[in-house]
Design an enzyme around this catalytic site. Structure first.
Site, PDB file in Angstrom:
ATOM      1  N   LYS A  92       0.818  -1.386  -0.021  1.00  0.00           N
ATOM      2  CA  LYS A  92      -0.042  -0.038   0.033  1.00  0.00           C
ATOM      3  C   LYS A  92       0.727   1.086   0.071  1.00  0.00           C
ATOM      4  O   LYS A  92       1.950   1.187   0.365  1.00  0.00           O
ATOM      5  CB  LYS A  92      -0.818   0.011   1.235  1.00  0.00           C
ATOM      6  CG  LYS A  92      -2.023   0.867   1.190  1.00  0.00           C
ATOM      7  CD  LYS A  92      -3.036   0.179   0.339  1.00  0.00           C
ATOM      8  CE  LYS A  92      -4.513   0.671   0.312  1.00  0.00           C
ATOM      9  NZ  LYS A  92      -5.484  -0.162  -0.078  1.00  0.00           N
TER      10      LYS A  92
HETATM   11  N1  GLU Z   1      -7.238  -0.099  -3.443  1.00  0.00           N
HETATM   12  C1  GLU Z   1      -7.934  -1.038  -3.622  1.00  0.00           C
HETATM   13  C2  GLU Z   1      -7.965  -2.050  -2.510  1.00  0.00           C
HETATM   14  O1  GLU Z   1      -8.039  -1.656  -1.369  1.00  0.00           O
HETATM   15  C3  GLU Z   1      -7.487  -1.804  -5.085  1.00  0.00           C
HETATM   16  C4  GLU Z   1      -6.186  -2.224  -4.971  1.00  0.00           C
HETATM   17  C5  GLU Z   1      -5.423  -3.096  -6.270  1.00  0.00           C
HETATM   18  O2  GLU Z   1      -6.462  -3.036  -7.281  1.00  0.00           O
HETATM   19  O3  GLU Z   1      -4.425  -3.330  -6.208  1.00  0.00           O
HETATM   20  O4  GLU Z   1      -8.414  -3.218  -2.424  1.00  0.00           O
END
Ligand code: GLU
Length: 427
Positions: A117
């Site tokens: 993240k």
């Molecule tokens: N931000 C989204 C999540 O928390 C998508 C993450 C992604 O597609 O890599 O799942």
């Protein structure tokens, strides 16, 4: 609550520290599956944490230096994967928790990714498009060595979107001297994005909620839904659920929400929000606070805004039958037990909102093949994944006599631990 070596001191002991929230569930699930103590030690800390300082030319000629993070929690099952968020209150502890959640989420839906993240501490509402672009490009440049289709693949999250992903893809490509579409997902369709990606998280919530309704023999046309949030997850989720036949009785955004027990026309309400930047003044429903919205009597509650919305302070006032978690970490660990005792069926975030990363996986595959799928193919593969994952977690919960959240963690940790053992530990 205990403190952990990786938790910021100032945030320790707090129910609302997302890292604590993640870790206490992880610990419980690890204990229940008798996780090998060596594997436990490895999985409870991230692989890598990167902090970058991002000099950015502001429109008035000043330079602002923003702080950015990228936490890569795991590479065991594939490249690290996860979104990037822009917000004034982004913290390393939050990004750490969200990175680990991505590892568990990818494992729950069985896509071959690890977890990561990113975040930048900034107030995107107060920045111009040019400032956002320059900040995004410099952040990407600072992370060049750590990103790539085989290394770490970012995606949108709170306050980032397709345009931000396009800038990341372009910056990375300029340095690579060739176009590398698979370095990010959630891009515009024209430059390597996948059909159906924008709606994928909301559509995933619809699919798992449908399965929960089947489980409890609920008639969709009589099922009242309350949605917190009107963005990519809540807004689109509400639209898709209404189209499916659910009755949406309340929806909100940051300043408050609207409630009408007879149902809300979601498309009309979202259009009003777009024009007026608030739901206040919307004639077809009553204006209510977010706190009131969460406590409405309903069948399905979809918290699709942010962390820590359901805590020990309000959990006993929640009146839904099914809680479908659209946001990451909307419920604290302390609230879990209260909801469980009340008989509320929780479809946990790492399952309920995994539609986004599932279609991100499809996007990454399509980019690497250079061959793009029709939208109905994307949606039907997404459906297969969500339905199968829902029942796998449900089976795990029944078999082990635990709630859905702990079952999802158990399943995920089991998969990651198994793969780590197969690869062997390079220690
Ligand atoms: N931000 C989204 C999540 O928390 C998508 C993450 C992604 O597609 O890599 O799942």
């Amino acid at each position: 609550m205990t403190t952990h070596p990786y938790a910021d001191d100032a945030m320790s002991f707090k129910e609302t520290n997302p890292f604590e929230s993640m870790m206490s569930r992880f610990d419980e699930a690890a204990r229940l599956i008798n996780l090998d103590p060596n594997i436990y030690k490895i999985l409870r800390s991230p692989s890598r944490e990167i902090t970058v300082y991002i000099p950015t030319f502001m429109d008035d000629g000043r330079i602002e230096v923003f702080t950015g993070y990228r936490v890569q929690h795991s590479f065991v099952r594939g490249p690290a994967k996860g979104g990037i968020r822009y917000a004034p209150d982004v913290s390393l502890d939050e990004v750490r928790a969200l990175a680990a959640w991505m590892t568990w989420k990818c494992a729950v839906v069985n896509v071959p990714f690890g977890g990561a993240k990113g975040g930048i501490v900034c107030d995107p509402q107060k920045m111009s498009i040019g400032e956002l672009e320059r900040m995004t490009r410099r952040y990407t440049a600072e992370l060049l060595d750590f990103l790539g289709p085989e290394k770490d693949v970012p995606a949108p999250d709170m306050n980032t979107n397709e345009q931000v992903m396009a800038w990341i893809m372009d910056t990375f490509s300029m340095h690579a001297r060739h176009t590398v579409t698979a370095v990010v997902t959630g891009k515009p369709i024209e430059i390597g994005g996948s059909r159906g990606r924008r709606e994928a998280t909301g559509r995933g919530i619809l699919f798992v909620t449908n399965e929960a309704c089947k489980k409890f023999n609920m008639d969709i046309s009589k099922t009242r839904v309350v949605v917190q949030g009107s963005g990519n997850v809540g807004g689109i989720g509400a639209q898709l659920m209404q189209k499916e036949g659910y009755k949406i009785i309340a929806i909100s955004e940051i300043k408050g929400g609207i409630y009408n027990p007879n149902g809300i026309d979601v498309n009309d309400a979202l259009e009003y929000l777009k024009q007026n930047k608030t739901y206040e003044g919307y004639k077809e429903a009553d204006f209510i606070t977010n706190a009131e919205l969460l406590e409405l009597e309903c069948d399905v509650l979809v918290p699709a805004a942010t962390e820590n919305q359901i805590t020990s302070a309000n959990a006993d006032k929640i009146k839904c039958k099914i809680l479908s978690e659209g946001a990451n970490g909307p419920t604290t660990a302390a609230a879990d037990q209260i909801l469980y005792d009340k008989g509320i069926y929780v479809i946990p975030d790492i399952l309920a909102n995994a539609g986004g990363v599932t279609v991100s996986y499809f996007e990454w595959v399509q980019d690497r093949m250079g061959f793009f799928w029709r939208e109905d193919e994307v949606n039907s593969r997404l459906k297969d994944t969500m339905v199968e994952s829902f029942w796998s977690v449900n089976r795990y919960a029944e078999k082990h006599g635990v709630n859905m959240r702990i079952a999802a963690y158990m399943l995920a940790i089991d998969r990651v631990a198994y793969d780590l053992k197969l690869r062997g530990i390079y220690a």
